[in-house]
Design a protein around this motif. Structure first.
Motif, short mmCIF file in Angstrom:
data_model
loop_
_atom_site.label_atom_id
_atom_site.label_comp_id
_atom_site.label_asym_id
_atom_site.label_seq_id
_atom_site.Cartn_x
_atom_site.Cartn_y
_atom_site.Cartn_z
N GLY A 128 0.81 -1.21 0.00
CA GLY A 128 0.00 0.00 0.00
C GLY A 128 0.85 1.26 0.00
O GLY A 128 2.05 1.23 -0.28
N VAL A 129 0.20 2.38 0.35
CA VAL A 129 0.90 3.66 0.32
C VAL A 129 1.67 3.94 1.61
O VAL A 129 2.34 4.97 1.71
N GLY A 130 1.61 3.02 2.59
CA GLY A 130 2.29 3.24 3.85
C GLY A 130 3.76 3.60 3.70
O GLY A 130 4.22 4.63 4.22
N PRO A 131 4.56 2.76 3.00
CA PRO A 131 5.99 3.09 2.86
C PRO A 131 6.22 4.45 2.22
O PRO A 131 7.11 5.20 2.63
N GLU A 132 5.39 4.79 1.26
CA GLU A 132 5.56 6.06 0.55
C GLU A 132 5.24 7.26 1.43
O GLU A 132 5.99 8.25 1.44
N VAL A 133 4.14 7.19 2.19
CA VAL A 133 3.81 8.34 3.03
C VAL A 133 4.81 8.47 4.18
O VAL A 133 5.12 9.59 4.61
N ILE A 134 5.33 7.34 4.65
CA ILE A 134 6.37 7.40 5.68
C ILE A 134 7.61 8.10 5.13
O ILE A 134 8.18 8.99 5.77
N ARG A 192 7.89 10.21 2.67
CA ARG A 192 7.66 11.63 2.43
C ARG A 192 7.55 12.41 3.74
O ARG A 192 8.01 13.55 3.83
N ALA A 193 6.94 11.80 4.76
CA ALA A 193 6.84 12.48 6.05
C ALA A 193 8.21 12.65 6.69
O ALA A 193 8.54 13.72 7.22
N LEU A 194 9.02 11.60 6.64
CA LEU A 194 10.32 11.64 7.31
C LEU A 194 11.37 12.42 6.53
O LEU A 194 12.50 12.59 7.00
N ALA A 195 11.00 12.90 5.36
CA ALA A 195 11.88 13.81 4.63
C ALA A 195 11.75 15.25 5.12
O ALA A 195 12.57 16.10 4.78
N LEU A 216 11.82 5.23 -1.08
CA LEU A 216 12.48 6.49 -0.77
C LEU A 216 12.75 7.33 -2.02
O LEU A 216 13.12 6.79 -3.06
N PRO A 217 12.61 8.63 -1.89
CA PRO A 217 13.03 9.51 -2.98
C PRO A 217 14.54 9.64 -3.00
O PRO A 217 15.22 9.28 -2.03
N PRO A 218 15.10 10.16 -4.09
CA PRO A 218 16.56 10.35 -4.15
C PRO A 218 17.05 11.23 -3.00
O PRO A 218 16.40 12.18 -2.59
N GLY A 219 18.21 10.86 -2.47
CA GLY A 219 18.80 11.64 -1.39
C GLY A 219 18.49 11.13 0.00
O GLY A 219 19.11 11.58 0.97
N MET A 220 17.53 10.19 0.12
CA MET A 220 17.23 9.61 1.42
C MET A 220 17.81 8.21 1.52
O MET A 220 18.05 7.55 0.50
N PRO A 226 1.29 12.74 2.59
CA PRO A 226 1.75 12.35 3.93
C PRO A 226 1.12 13.17 5.06
O PRO A 226 1.49 13.00 6.22
N SER A 227 0.16 14.06 4.75
CA SER A 227 -0.37 14.98 5.76
C SER A 227 -0.96 14.26 6.97
O SER A 227 -0.76 14.67 8.11
N SER A 228 -1.71 13.18 6.73
CA SER A 228 -2.34 12.47 7.84
C SER A 228 -1.30 11.82 8.74
O SER A 228 -1.42 11.86 9.97
N LEU A 229 -0.26 11.25 8.16
CA LEU A 229 0.79 10.64 8.98
C LEU A 229 1.53 11.69 9.80
O LEU A 229 1.83 11.48 10.98
N MET A 230 1.80 12.82 9.18
CA MET A 230 2.49 13.88 9.90
C MET A 230 1.63 14.39 11.06
O MET A 230 2.13 14.65 12.16
#
Length: 345
Positions: free
Chosen positions: A19-25, A27-30, A53-57, A315-319
């Motif tokens: 699911g989108v869990g890894p992705e929102v995590i 983006r939030a932790l960036a 992860l996006p580039p740089g993380m 990632p707004s909800s996770l944040m």
């Protein structure tokens, strides 16, 4: 020398790997702002996380939550699964991924129960997949309640403008009237009242209780639940000193609650509360389990398989869930109910 601010150590469960869990995590932790309020780490699968992860993380695996360093752009992760490539495809859930998904939750509960972390925040899961993997629960809430020994627990959905709690949750609408009784409603009001004081720092919560029927039953013309079960529950709560209004017609109640007249609305069924909540807080709503001995918040959205892995998840909800969990930990610590232990990274 100034004392270093207490940053609660928060474990984030990765949710369904597909699911989108890894992705929102990711983006939030960036976002560096997250680390100003807490020290987060992830319970999950290192390869799944790296692929999100996006580039740089980067991912740094840890063996103990205390190793979490709280550095933006680096995801500290406690590895609990090593899924094969076939179970790591975004949008394609598997039973193997479902078993891992539940494993992350169970480990976070144990860590929180033993005081090794201050709170847990959960990314979205698939309830059907949970059952297919052999865990027969309706979702996170009853599983966590069972593992922590909580008997009286309540689901809250919350945003900046509105909070709602639910008397009944996941059931058919036609079953709701038969499930309502004065004891259940009274218990929901009580748990809500205690949690607003303990976890949100509201000394005297203003609680509104929604009616079930149109116009609060119109003096029995449209139903008698207001007079027969909801009203007596409200009266009992008032007799114990709580500031409770109701039963109030739901078609006007939420307008006044969102305007600040009430701190929370106790709702009779799932969609009665979630429709207005998501109208106001679709992106940043938080799911909170009240009445637990541990702090647990969650995103207020699902696995969103249709957009998983496409870089579209918000990632707004996770944040918001991380901010709320950290705030709840601090309120409990201020009340002397949880030790605000300085854990040096």
């Amino acid at each position: 020398m100034a004392k270093t601010p207490f940053l609660p150590l928060i474990g984030i469960t990765m949710g369904d790997p597909a699911g989108v869990g890894p992705e929102v995590i990711a983006r939030a932790l960036a976002d560096p702002d997250v680390y100003r309020g807490c020290r987060p780490f992830v319970l999950g699968d290192a390869e799944v996380m790296r692929e999100a992860l996006p580039p740089g993380m980067a991912v740094r695996t840890i063996e103990d939550p205390a190793e979490a360093g709280g550095l933006a752009g680096r995801v500290d992760l406690l590895p609990l699964s090593h899924l094969p490539p076939s179970s790591r495809v975004p949008g394609r859930p598997t039973v193997e991924g479902g078993r891992a998904m539940v494993g992350y939750i169970l480990e976070a509960v144990e860590l929180a129960r033993k005081g090794r972390i201050d709170a847990m925040v959960t990314a979205p899961i698939n309830k059907a997949l949970m059952n297919a993997a052999g865990f027969h629960y309706e979702g996170h809430t009853p599983l966590i309640a069972e593992r922590t020994g909580a008997r009286d627990y309540v689901m809250m959905l919350a945003g900046e403008r509105l909070r709602v709690t639910l008397v009944t949750i996941h059931c058919a609408l036609k079953e709701v009237p038969g499930l309502l009784d004065a004891s259940a409603i009274r218990r929901t009001i009580s748990v809500t009242h205690q949690a607003l004081r303990r976890d949100f720092g509201i000394e005297r919560p203003r609680i509104a209780v929604a009616a079930l029927n149109p116009h609060a039953g119109e003096e029995g013309l449209f139903g008698d639940e207001e007079a027969r079960v909801i009203g007596p529950a409200v009266q009992a709560a008032r007799a114990e000193g709580m500031e409770v209004a109701g039963p109030l017609p739901a078609d006007t109640l939420f307008f006044h609650a969102a305007a600040g007249r009430y701190d929370v609305v106790v709702c009779m069924y799932h969609d009665q509360g979630l429709i207005p909540l998501k109208l106001l807080h679709f992106a940043d709503g938080v799911n909170v389990t009240l009445g637990l001995p541990i702090v647990r918040t969650s995103v207020d959205h699902g696995t969103a398989y249709d957009i998983a892995g496409k870089g579209l998840a918000d990632p707004s909800s996770l944040m918001a869930a991380l901010r709320m969990a950290a705030s709840m930990v601090r309120h409990r610590a201020a009340a002397g109910e949880a030790a605000a232990i300085d854990r040096d990274p």
